[in-house]
Design an enzyme around this catalytic site. Structure first.
Site, mmCIF file in Angstrom:
data_model
loop_
_atom_site.group_PDB
_atom_site.id
_atom_site.type_symbol
_atom_site.label_atom_id
_atom_site.label_comp_id
_atom_site.label_asym_id
_atom_site.label_seq_id
_atom_site.Cartn_x
_atom_site.Cartn_y
_atom_site.Cartn_z
ATOM 1 N NE ARG A 95 32.670 29.532 81.472
ATOM 2 C CZ ARG A 95 33.673 29.990 82.222
ATOM 3 N NH1 ARG A 95 34.926 29.809 81.841
ATOM 4 N NH2 ARG A 95 33.430 30.614 83.343
ATOM 5 C CB ILE A 96 35.209 32.024 74.270
ATOM 6 C CG1 ILE A 96 34.703 33.458 74.100
ATOM 7 C CG2 ILE A 96 35.791 31.510 72.954
ATOM 8 C CD1 ILE A 96 35.760 34.473 73.749
ATOM 9 C CD GLU A 106 36.910 35.095 63.020
ATOM 10 O OE1 GLU A 106 36.910 36.325 62.961
ATOM 11 O OE2 GLU A 106 37.007 34.349 62.023
ATOM 12 C CG ASP A 112 29.486 37.086 68.425
ATOM 13 O OD1 ASP A 112 28.857 36.127 68.903
ATOM 14 O OD2 ASP A 112 29.868 38.051 69.114
ATOM 15 C CB ALA A 125 13.263 41.214 67.714
ATOM 16 C CG ASN A 161 25.410 32.786 70.245
ATOM 17 O OD1 ASN A 161 24.905 32.695 71.356
ATOM 18 N ND2 ASN A 161 26.132 33.845 69.867
ATOM 19 C CG HIS A 208 25.634 38.659 68.475
ATOM 20 N ND1 HIS A 208 26.498 38.688 69.542
ATOM 21 C CD2 HIS A 208 25.814 39.829 67.809
ATOM 22 C CE1 HIS A 208 27.175 39.821 69.523
ATOM 23 N NE2 HIS A 208 26.780 40.532 68.484
ATOM 24 N NE ARG A 248 38.979 26.899 76.088
ATOM 25 C CZ ARG A 248 39.142 27.679 75.019
ATOM 26 N NH1 ARG A 248 38.315 28.687 74.804
ATOM 27 N NH2 ARG A 248 40.114 27.472 74.185
HETATM 28 C C1 GRF Z 1 20.542 38.258 74.886
HETATM 29 O O1 GRF Z 1 20.458 39.593 74.498
HETATM 30 C C2 GRF Z 1 21.382 37.468 73.905
HETATM 31 O O2 GRF Z 1 21.261 37.907 72.596
HETATM 32 C C3 GRF Z 1 22.797 37.749 74.400
HETATM 33 O O3 GRF Z 1 22.676 37.750 75.799
HETATM 34 C C4 GRF Z 1 21.338 38.100 76.174
HETATM 35 C C5 GRF Z 1 20.821 36.991 77.025
HETATM 36 O O4 GRF Z 1 19.570 37.271 77.575
HETATM 37 N N1 GRF Z 1 23.702 36.794 73.852
HETATM 38 P P1 GRF Z 1 18.691 36.113 78.205
HETATM 39 O O5 GRF Z 1 19.565 35.421 79.266
HETATM 40 O O6 GRF Z 1 18.299 35.174 77.124
HETATM 41 O O7 GRF Z 1 17.534 36.814 78.834
#
Ligand code: GRF
Length: 194
Positions: free
Chosen positions: A94-95, A144, A146, A174, A108, A110, A68
Site C-alpha cells: 500500500r502506498i 515518492e 521506491d 539475499a 523498505n 525492494h 486511507r
Molecule cells: C519481497 O520480494 C520484497 O522485496 C517485496 O515484496 C516481497 C515480499 O516478500 N517488496 P515477503 O512477504 O517478505 O516474503
C-alpha cells in the site's frame, strides 16, 4: 537491559522478510526490538508466523477502516500505543501518504538494484532487459515510491535459464540477509543518536 529501537513491521503477504527480521532480533546484541507486526490484509500469511514467533500481530483493513486517512489514523494509534520508533515495510503493498511518511521513519526492502526497476514485476523486467546482475535494496521511505535514500544493496547474478520465479527466489535469499544487516546498521545509528 540494553536499550533497543522499538520497531514495527508492516506486511501484506507471506512475511518471509518479516520472519528474517524477527529471527535476527532474537540475538541479545541486536539493536532493534520487533514489538509489533501490522498487515493491511487479514489473510496475510505473515500474521500467523509473527504470532507463532511471539510477536503481537494486528490486521487493519483499509476498506473497513474507511479509506486511507482513517487507515493511517488507525496505524498511528497502534504505533503510538506501542511507542514505536521505526517502521520496516516488508512486502507492504500500500502506498503511504506523504503526511504519514513525514511522521514515521520507515525502511523498505525492494527487489531490484534501485534506482533500476522501481515498482512491480522487477524480476520479469530485469530478465526482459537481459541484465547479468540483479539484486535488492533497503532504502528509507520517502513520499515518492521506491526513491528514498539507499541504506544498503545486495547483488545477485542472473543465471542462464532463469525465469522470474527462479530469479525472485535467489533475490529473496539475499533480501533476508540484507534486511537483517541494514536494520542492524540503522538501529545502531539511531541508538547512537544519528
Ligand atoms: C519481497 O520480494 C520484497 O522485496 C517485496 O515484496 C516481497 C515480499 O516478500 N517488496 P515477503 O512477504 O517478505 O516474503
Amino acid at each position: 537491559m540494553t536499550r533497543r529501537i522499538e520497531t514495527a513491521i508492516l506486511i501484506s503477504g507471506r512475511g518471509s522478510n518479516m520472519a528474517a527480521l524477527i529471527e535476527a532480533a532474537r540475538a541479545p546484541d541486536y539493536p532493534a526490538h520487533i514489538g509489533l507486526v501490522i498487515s493491511d490484509r487479514a489473510d496475510a500469511g505473515g500474521l500467523a508466523l509473527a504470532r507463532e514467533a511471539g510477536v503481537e500481530a494486528l490486521a487493519i483493513d483499509a476498506k473497513a477502516a474507511g479509506g486511507r486517512t482513517a487507515f493511517e489514523a488507525a496505524l498511528d494509534a497502534a504505533l503510538l500505543a506501542r511507542k514505536i520508533e521505526l517502521i520496516c515495510l516488508a512486502g507492504f503493498m500500500r502506498i503511504l501518504s506523504p503526511a504519514f511518511v513525514g511522521r514515521w521513519p520507515a525502511l523498505n526492502i525492494h527487489p531490484s538494484l534501485l534506482p533500476a526497476y522501481k515498482g512491480l514485476d522487477t524480476h520479469a523486467r530485469a530478465l526482459a532487459d537481459g541484465v547479468s546482475e540483479h539484486g535488492c535494496t533497503v532504502h528509507w521511505v520517502s513520499p515518492e515510491l521506491d526513491s528514498g535514500e539507499i541504506v544498503a544493496q545486495a547483488r545477485v547474478p542472473v543465471m542462464t535459464g532463469d525465469d522470474p520465479d527462479r530469479l525472485a527466489a535467489r533475490v529473496l535469499v539475499a533480501e533476508h540477509a540484507l534486511y537483517r544487516s541494514a536494520l542492524a546498521q540503522v538501529g545502531r545509528r539511531l541508538l547512537a543518536g544519528g
